[in-house]
Design a protein around this motif. Structure first.
Motif, short mmCIF file in Angstrom:
data_model
loop_
_atom_site.label_atom_id
_atom_site.label_comp_id
_atom_site.label_asym_id
_atom_site.label_seq_id
_atom_site.Cartn_x
_atom_site.Cartn_y
_atom_site.Cartn_z
N VAL A 43 -7.77 12.19 -17.75
CA VAL A 43 -7.52 11.54 -19.04
C VAL A 43 -6.14 10.88 -19.03
CG1 VAL A 43 -7.15 11.97 -21.50
CG2 VAL A 43 -9.14 12.93 -20.37
N GLN A 44 -5.14 11.57 -18.50
CA GLN A 44 -3.79 11.01 -18.46
C GLN A 44 -3.72 9.81 -17.51
OE1 GLN A 44 -1.39 11.96 -20.51
NE2 GLN A 44 -0.01 10.41 -19.73
N MET A 45 -4.43 9.85 -16.41
CA MET A 45 -4.44 8.72 -15.48
C MET A 45 -5.10 7.50 -16.11
SD MET A 45 -5.28 10.71 -11.92
CE MET A 45 -5.64 9.23 -11.01
N LEU A 46 -6.20 7.71 -16.82
CA LEU A 46 -6.88 6.59 -17.48
C LEU A 46 -6.03 6.05 -18.63
CD1 LEU A 46 -10.54 7.90 -17.40
CD2 LEU A 46 -9.59 5.99 -16.11
N ALA A 47 -5.34 6.93 -19.36
CA ALA A 47 -4.44 6.46 -20.42
C ALA A 47 -3.33 5.61 -19.82
CB ALA A 47 -3.85 7.66 -21.17
N GLY A 80 -5.17 4.24 -27.01
CA GLY A 80 -5.36 5.14 -28.15
C GLY A 80 -6.49 6.12 -27.92
N LEU A 81 -7.58 5.65 -27.35
CA LEU A 81 -8.73 6.50 -27.09
C LEU A 81 -8.38 7.64 -26.13
CD1 LEU A 81 -11.86 7.00 -27.28
CD2 LEU A 81 -12.01 5.60 -25.22
N PHE A 82 -7.76 7.30 -25.01
CA PHE A 82 -7.49 8.33 -24.01
C PHE A 82 -6.34 9.25 -24.43
CE2 PHE A 82 -10.05 5.49 -21.40
CZ PHE A 82 -10.93 6.42 -20.89
N THR A 83 -5.42 8.77 -25.23
CA THR A 83 -4.39 9.65 -25.77
C THR A 83 -5.01 10.63 -26.75
OG1 THR A 83 -2.72 7.94 -25.46
CG2 THR A 83 -2.17 9.74 -26.96
N ALA A 84 -5.94 10.14 -27.57
CA ALA A 84 -6.65 11.04 -28.49
C ALA A 84 -7.52 12.04 -27.73
CB ALA A 84 -7.50 10.22 -29.46
N LEU A 85 -8.14 11.61 -26.63
CA LEU A 85 -8.94 12.53 -25.83
C LEU A 85 -8.09 13.64 -25.23
CD1 LEU A 85 -11.51 10.25 -23.97
CD2 LEU A 85 -11.97 12.01 -25.68
N PHE A 86 -6.84 13.35 -24.96
CA PHE A 86 -5.93 14.38 -24.48
C PHE A 86 -5.79 15.46 -25.55
CE2 PHE A 86 -3.08 15.10 -20.96
CZ PHE A 86 -2.18 16.03 -21.45
N TRP A 127 -8.98 21.02 -29.42
CA TRP A 127 -10.06 21.48 -30.28
C TRP A 127 -11.27 21.95 -29.48
CZ3 TRP A 127 -7.86 16.69 -32.15
CH2 TRP A 127 -6.96 16.90 -33.20
N SER A 128 -11.49 21.37 -28.33
CA SER A 128 -12.64 21.79 -27.51
C SER A 128 -12.30 22.98 -26.62
CB SER A 128 -13.14 20.62 -26.66
OG SER A 128 -12.15 20.25 -25.71
N ASN A 129 -11.07 23.47 -26.75
CA ASN A 129 -10.61 24.64 -25.99
C ASN A 129 -10.75 24.41 -24.48
OD1 ASN A 129 -9.35 27.10 -25.99
ND2 ASN A 129 -11.26 28.27 -26.11
N THR A 130 -10.41 23.22 -24.06
CA THR A 130 -10.50 22.84 -22.65
C THR A 130 -9.24 23.26 -21.91
OG1 THR A 130 -11.86 20.93 -23.22
CG2 THR A 130 -10.79 20.89 -21.07
N HIS A 131 -9.43 23.97 -20.82
CA HIS A 131 -8.30 24.45 -20.01
C HIS A 131 -8.42 23.98 -18.57
CE1 HIS A 131 -6.90 26.95 -23.29
NE2 HIS A 131 -8.14 27.36 -23.45
N LEU A 132 -9.13 22.89 -18.35
CA LEU A 132 -9.32 22.37 -17.00
C LEU A 132 -8.22 21.38 -16.66
CD1 LEU A 132 -13.14 21.66 -17.21
CD2 LEU A 132 -12.04 23.56 -16.02
N PHE A 133 -7.51 21.67 -15.60
CA PHE A 133 -6.43 20.80 -15.15
C PHE A 133 -6.93 19.39 -14.87
CE2 PHE A 133 -4.24 18.96 -11.47
CZ PHE A 133 -3.00 18.75 -12.02
#
Length: 113
Positions: free
Chosen positions: A48-52, A25-31, A36-42
Motif C-alpha cells: 500500500v505504501q509503495m503504491l501510494a 488519497g485512496l492508498f493513504t486511506a487504505l493504509f 479497522w480491519s485489524n491487519t497486521h501483515l507487513f
C-alpha cells in the motif's frame, strides 16, 4: 518522479494529475483501513505504501508543468515561491490534525490527517 515526469509530458496533465492525487488519497486511506480491519501483515502495508508513493510521484512534475504553463516568465518565480510554501504549511497542519486524531486511534490519523 523521473518516470512520472516523462509520462506526464506525454499525457493530458489534467487527467494525469487527477489520477495521481485520487490514487494518493485512496492508498493513504487504505493504509488507515488496516487499523479497522485489524491487519497486521507487513506486506499489506509495504504494498500500500509503495503504491501510494507511486501515485504521489505524479504530483511534483505535473504541478510544475501546469504552473509553468499558466504563468508567464515574469510571474513564474513569485508564484512558484508562494506555491512552495505549501510544503511547510501542509506539514505543520497535517501534524496538528493527525496528532489531534490519535486519541481515537492511528487509523483516523491516516484517513483524515
Amino acid at each position: 518522479m523521473y518516470f512520472s515526469g516523462h509520462l506526464g509530458d506525454r499525457t493530458n496533465l489534467r487527467y494525469f494529475l487527477t489520477i495521481g492525487m485520487v490514487g494518493t488519497g485512496l492508498f493513504t486511506a487504505l493504509f488507515g483501513v488496516g487499523y479497522w480491519s485489524n491487519t497486521h501483515l507487513f506486506y499489506y502495508y509495504l504494498v500500500v505504501q509503495m503504491l501510494a508513493g507511486l501515485f504521489q510521484s505524479t504530483g511534483w512534475p505535473s504541478v510544475v508543468a501546469v504552473v509553468g504553463n499558466w504563468f508567464g516568465k515574469r510571474k513564474r518565480g513569485l508564484i512558484m515561491g508562494i506555491w512552495n510554501a505549501h510544503t511547510s504549511i501542509g506539514n505543520i497542519t497535517g501534524s496538528l490534525v493527525a496528532s489531534a486524531l490519535l486519541k481515537y486511534g492511528w487509523g483516523w490519523s491516516m484517513v483524515f490527517g
